[in-house]
Design an enzyme around this catalytic site. Structure first.
Site, PDB file in Angstrom:
ATOM      1  CG  ASP A 163      67.054 -14.534  65.214  1.00 22.07           C
ATOM      2  OD1 ASP A 163      68.295 -14.517  65.079  1.00 22.07           O
ATOM      3  OD2 ASP A 163      66.341 -13.505  65.146  1.00 22.07           O
ATOM      4  CG  HIS A 218      70.697 -17.708  62.089  1.00 16.52           C
ATOM      5  ND1 HIS A 218      70.725 -17.901  63.455  1.00 16.52           N
ATOM      6  CD2 HIS A 218      69.705 -16.791  61.862  1.00 16.52           C
ATOM      7  CE1 HIS A 218      69.815 -17.140  64.036  1.00 16.52           C
ATOM      8  NE2 HIS A 218      69.179 -16.458  63.101  1.00 16.52           N
TER       9      HIS A 218
END
Length: 286
Positions: A100, A267
């Site tokens: 991320d 994610h």
């Protein structure tokens, strides 16, 4: 984290919190939003059997310093923090794996000083310029927080601090393939402790303000560059990025020598599938 030493380092004018353990070639692990280096608690000890592992809190996150103002939160500044940290620890060159925001920091570090990285592993991102321009409506819906957090101070901070657990836990669950019970209790507690701090909330907002004000233009201007270092792309098979993009295809042309793999989960596959993540990293980095 067993077998690791925690510390602070002065780097690039910031105080950076880090943990260090293991032996072998140096490997820097960087977390993303809205987490801290606690992200790696179940992955780093496995990697430490073959690498000297450094986990660090990005500026604005966890135990690291939190300057005020979006201009302090470009990925270039975050990357310079990490270059300074690793130099201070005696590592001129090192492997880097980021998730991320940590992956975006790592990509910027490679663009700025590729020779210092032995390899680069990007986890569950497409490049900033590719995500923002053109912006697909399904990406804007899933990643609305990019635009909410970037609003002028104190609008997002005020709303978030009314119930930070509610907001940030909605982020953990909102990008595919996760339930709150999938997160380890001790790691979730570490995340909550960090994001309940008003200074951390403000810093995370400045992080996203910097992306729209500064990082997008920097990445767009270098979109034609191809990095030649060994590079790896990992992404959650059920995550928002995999649903919106052919993730490996977005990196072809930017990464010359690339291996890409989908891992189970969304994610936050590092939290929800730490064994698979550690196994993939060991295979790629070896």
């Amino acid at each position: 984290m067993g077998g690791f030493t925690d510390g602070f380092a002065e780097a690039n004018g910031q105080r950076i919190a880090f943990s260090l353990g293991g032996s072998g070639p140096p490997l820097l692990l960087l977390h993303g939003f809205p987490q801290t280096r606690a992200l790696w608690w179940r992955v780093a000890p496995v990697l430490a059997d073959r690498f000297t592992v450094v986990t660090a809190d990005l500026r604005g996150y966890g135990g690291s310093s939190k300057p005020e103002g979006a201009e302090h939160y470009t990925f270039r500044e975050m990357g310079n923090d990490m270059f300074g940290l690793m130099s201070g620890l005696g590592f001129d060159r090192f492997h880097l794996a980021g998730h991320d925001r940590g992956a975006r920091t790592g990509y910027r570090m490679a663009l700025d000083d590729e020779a210092r990285l032995m390899s680069l592993t990007l986890m569950d991102i497409v490049s900033t310029d590719h995500l923002l321009d053109p912006l697909h409506r399904n990406v804007a819906t899933a990643y609305y927080h990019w635009f909410f957090l970037a609003q002028p101070k104190p609008f997002p901070e005020t709303l978030i601090l009314a119930d930070p657990d509610y907001f940030f836990e909605s982020c953990l669950l909102g990008w595919g393939g996760a339930r709150l019970s999938d997160f380890a209790v001790d790691q979730l507690a570490a995340y909550r402790e960090a994001w309940r701090d008003p200074d951390t909330v403000g810093a995370m907002c400045d992080d996203y303000r910097a992306t729209l004000k500064h990082d997008f233009a920097m990445d767009r201007d270098e979109a034609g560059r191809t990095l030649t270092l060994p590079a790896h792309v990992l992404y959650g098979a059920d995550g928002a990025m995999a649903r919106a993009y052919d993730v490996p295809a977005t990196w072809r042309g930017r990464l010359c020598e690339m291996d890409a793999r989908a891992l189970p989960g969304g994610h936050f596959f590092i939290d929800t599938a730490p064994e698979a993540t550690a196994e993939a990293l060991l295979g790629l980095l070896s």
